[in-house]
Structure formats: structure tokens, C-alpha cells
Design a protein around this motif. Structure first.
Motif, PDB file in Angstrom:
ATOM      1  N   ASN A  16       0.868  -1.211  -0.047  1.00 49.67           N
ATOM      2  CA  ASN A  16       0.792   0.004   0.292  1.00 49.67           C
ATOM      3  C   ASN A  16       1.024   0.926   0.239  1.00 49.67           C
ATOM      4  O   ASN A  16       1.064   1.796   0.614  1.00 49.67           O
ATOM      5  CB  ASN A  16      -1.151   0.277   0.880  1.00 49.67           C
ATOM      6  CG  ASN A  16      -2.387  -1.027   1.038  1.00 49.67           C
ATOM      7  OD1 ASN A  16      -1.584  -2.151   1.355  1.00 49.67           O
ATOM      8  ND2 ASN A  16      -3.076  -0.373   0.956  1.00 49.67           N
ATOM      9  N   PRO A  17       1.437   1.856  -1.062  1.00 48.41           N
ATOM     10  CA  PRO A  17       1.742   2.986  -1.288  1.00 48.41           C
ATOM     11  C   PRO A  17       1.635   4.087  -0.475  1.00 48.41           C
ATOM     12  O   PRO A  17       2.237   5.087  -0.206  1.00 48.41           O
ATOM     13  CB  PRO A  17       1.472   3.587  -2.764  1.00 48.41           C
ATOM     14  CG  PRO A  17       2.033   1.990  -3.762  1.00 48.41           C
ATOM     15  CD  PRO A  17       0.684   1.672  -2.246  1.00 48.41           C
ATOM     16  N   GLU A  18      -0.078   4.210  -0.494  1.00 51.13           N
ATOM     17  CA  GLU A  18      -0.255   5.647   0.608  1.00 51.13           C
ATOM     18  C   GLU A  18      -0.367   5.173   2.173  1.00 51.13           C
ATOM     19  O   GLU A  18      -0.313   5.863   2.599  1.00 51.13           O
ATOM     20  CB  GLU A  18      -2.210   5.758   0.304  1.00 51.13           C
ATOM     21  CG  GLU A  18      -2.928   4.180   0.383  1.00 51.13           C
ATOM     22  CD  GLU A  18      -3.001   2.928  -0.118  1.00 51.13           C
ATOM     23  OE1 GLU A  18      -3.766   2.389   0.583  1.00 51.13           O
ATOM     24  OE2 GLU A  18      -2.475   3.009  -1.537  1.00 51.13           O
ATOM     25  N   LEU A  19      -0.202   4.534   2.132  1.00 48.34           N
ATOM     26  CA  LEU A  19      -0.087   4.156   3.971  1.00 48.34           C
ATOM     27  C   LEU A  19       1.693   4.695   5.219  1.00 48.34           C
ATOM     28  O   LEU A  19       0.702   5.336   5.807  1.00 48.34           O
ATOM     29  CB  LEU A  19       0.061   2.050   4.062  1.00 48.34           C
ATOM     30  CG  LEU A  19      -0.381   1.656   5.688  1.00 48.34           C
ATOM     31  CD1 LEU A  19      -1.184   2.478   6.580  1.00 48.34           C
ATOM     32  CD2 LEU A  19       0.052   1.109   5.825  1.00 48.34           C
ATOM     33  N   PHE A  20       2.555   4.505   3.977  1.00 48.29           N
ATOM     34  CA  PHE A  20       3.540   5.823   4.795  1.00 48.29           C
ATOM     35  C   PHE A  20       3.289   7.004   4.590  1.00 48.29           C
ATOM     36  O   PHE A  20       3.143   7.378   5.721  1.00 48.29           O
ATOM     37  CB  PHE A  20       4.849   5.083   3.593  1.00 48.29           C
ATOM     38  CG  PHE A  20       5.823   6.472   4.507  1.00 48.29           C
ATOM     39  CD1 PHE A  20       6.135   6.258   5.441  1.00 48.29           C
ATOM     40  CD2 PHE A  20       6.253   7.306   3.305  1.00 48.29           C
ATOM     41  CE1 PHE A  20       7.302   7.199   5.574  1.00 48.29           C
ATOM     42  CE2 PHE A  20       7.529   8.196   3.512  1.00 48.29           C
ATOM     43  CZ  PHE A  20       7.922   7.931   5.227  1.00 48.29           C
ATOM     44  N   ALA A  21       3.056   7.191   3.771  1.00 48.18           N
ATOM     45  CA  ALA A  21       2.359   8.405   4.077  1.00 48.18           C
ATOM     46  C   ALA A  21       1.178   9.454   5.337  1.00 48.18           C
ATOM     47  O   ALA A  21       1.449   9.856   5.753  1.00 48.18           O
ATOM     48  CB  ALA A  21       1.727   9.461   3.006  1.00 48.18           C
TER      49      ALA A  21
END
Length: 298
Positions: A16-21
Motif C-alpha cells: 500500500n503506497p499510501e500507507l506510509f504517508a
């Protein structure tokens, strides 16, 4: 395949690329641009000398305001060797990709998270040449959802909460909310999240019980490994003690373990079956069927 608890802690960010942000924003009040995509990098930091150094999950984040590397490290217990290797990872990735590098450490215990937060100084304490200050995510700063509705609003973060709170006494409540929340996303994504690695803990047993007690649309993926394992064990044990007898016992054990009622007549039919091919078919059906009649195709 069901993942180990250590692997789950860092791989969730790759999926999930957006989880870090979201994690930086929710836990630390640090706003970063929403990634447009991520690129999984080679985790091997080995040089020519025969000494392996590997980052758990390094990813290249492509964002509107510039690219950067995030090195995700899962840490289950304090490890003094990691305090020497983390600065190496950061320096190596910074040199190789010529962009900012962020070190994120994910923990399941508050004591480990506290240990990991201590800045690592390389050089003189009064004037360090290099300081590495990890961003640490753990049970002491990851909030848990208060309702299934809240859990469904950010499913990846709910999975992260379940992973980091795996040793909590109230983990059962978190997992029940997660089970409901997974029904709100597509089956492939839910299947990936349903395979969270909780290790040999009460949380793992609770999760398996939840998956066995009810029928969720994403269970097929979760139970694939158990089906294959059950068939292999049934065949191997059957060779030693009577293949048909053991296969029949596997069918009955799987049904009862999932809470499916088996009548005396149905039990006798399963035990008296002498066709191993039929028993294998029944074993496959038993993993997802809601009644014994479905297994026997009555």
C-alpha cells in the motif's frame, strides 16, 4: 502464503503506497506528498566482501515534489547489531540512489519501540559525524480503531494496528473489527491482508477462530495454504496408517474445527468411504463449505 509476523510488519507498506504517508501524518503530524507510485528496490546491501547486509523492505517513492527511498525494518526484539547496521543501510541507499533516505522501524512491543527510537550517533558524542534517528511505529503510538466503521475507513492502517498490537490483551476486539472491515474492500486485497503474520501468539489463534467461525468472501485465499497442507498431511499419514482412514479423519476434523455440524449418518458415510479421490474432493470442499451436506454434495 501466510506471512511471518516479521515479514508482515514491513511488507504491508510495500503493498500500500499510501500507507506510509498516512502513517507519518496520523502519528507524527508530518505531511508528505501522496505517492504517485512506488518501486520495490533490491534489498541486498552486500558488498564484495562475504558479509551479507539486507534491508527488509526498501522502496523508491515517486512523488510530485521529488523521489526518496524509504527503508522499512521490522524489529521484534532489541538487537545491538542493528544499531550498527542501520546507519550503513541509510548511507548505502543514499549513496546508491542519490536521494533522501528515510528509515522506518516497525515494532510489536512498546519496549522494543522505545529502544529503537534512541538516535544512533556515529563519531564523537559531542560532535557526531553521522546521526541516524529512525521513525518508529509501534503499539505505543499506533491508535486502534474504536468501531468497525472507523476500521473500514482506513483498512491498511487497521491492519497495521493489528500487527503492532499483536501482544495486546484486547487484540480480539481489534481483529473482529478488522474482519468486518476487510469485507468492504476487493477480495484480492482482503485476501492479502487476511494472511497477516501474527506469529505463535494468542492473536494468531483468535484470528484463525474468527476465520473459521464465519464465512467471509476473502476466506478462500486465506485457507488455500491450510487446504494444501491438509491434503499433503492426509496423504502422507495415510500411507503409514491407512490412507483412506486418515483422509476421512482429516475431513471430519476440518469440518468440526470450523464449527460445521456433522450428523452420525454423515460421519459414518465419510469414515466408510474407501475412495481416496473422493475423500480428497471432500477435504477441499470442507475448507469453505457451510454444511456437511455441501461437502458430500447431497
Amino acid at each position: 502464503m501466510v506471512k511471518s509476523p516479521r515479514e508482515s510488519l514491513h511488507r504491508i507498506f510495500r503493498h500500500n503506497p499510501e500507507l506510509f504517508a498516512h502513517t507519518l501524518s496520523r502519528l507524527f503530524g508530518v505531511e508528505v506528498a501522496e505517492p504517485t507510485s512506488i518501486e520495490v528496490l533490491n534489498s541486498d546491501c552486500t558488498e564484495l566482501e562475504p558479509l551479507e547486509r539486507s534491508v527488509d523492505s526498501p522502496v523508491m517513492v515517486h512523488a510530485p515534489d521529488g523521489d526518496y527511498v524509504v527503508a522499512f525494518e521490522a524489529q521484534l526484539e532489541p538487537d545491538k547489531d542493528k544499531r550498527r547496521r542501520w546507519p550503513y543501510y541509510v548511507s548505502y541507499l543514499h549513496d546508491k540512489y542519490a536521494c533522501p533516505v528515510i528509515l522506518v522501524v516497525i515494532c510489536q512491543k512498546a519496549s522494543t519501540a522505545e529502544w529503537a527510537r534512541t538516535p544512533i550517533l556515529v563519531g564523537m558524542e559531542q560532535r557526531p559525524t553521522l546521526m541516524v534517528w529512525p521513525i518508529v511505529v509501534g503499539p505505543d503510538n499506533v491508535p486502534v480503531p474504536t468501531s468497525a466503521e472507523e476500521a473500514a475507513q482506513d483498512v491498511p492502517f487497521t491492519v497495521l494496528a493489528a500487527l503492532t498490537h499483536g501482544h495486546d490483551k484486547d487484540i480480539g476486539g481489534i481483529l473482529r473489527m478488522l474482519a468486518e472491515a476487510l469485507s468492504t474492500v476487493d477480495i484480492d486485497t482482503a485476501g492479502f491482508f487476511a494472511e497477516i503474520g501474527l506469529g505463535d501468539t494468542d492473536a494468531r489463534k483468535t484470528w484463525r477462530d474468527l476465520m473459521s467461525a464465519q464465512t467471509y468472501p476473502y476466506q478462500r485465499t486465506l485457507l488455500q495454504e491450510e487446504r494444501e497442507k491438509g491434503i499433503e498431511q492426509g496423504i502422507e499419514q495415510g500411507r503409514e496408517e491407512g490412507r483412506e482412514e486418515m483422509a476421512a479423519e482429516s475431513v471430519l476434523s476440518l469440518l468440526r474445527g470450523r464449527g460445521v455440524t456433522v450428523s452420525a449418518v454423515q460421519e459414518e458415510r465419510i469414515r466408510s468411504c474407501g475412495d481416496l479421490t473422493v475423500l480428497r474432493d471432500w477435504l477441499l470442499r470442507a475448507a469453505t463449505a457451510t454444511s456437511t451436506a455441501q461437502v458430500l454434495n447431497d
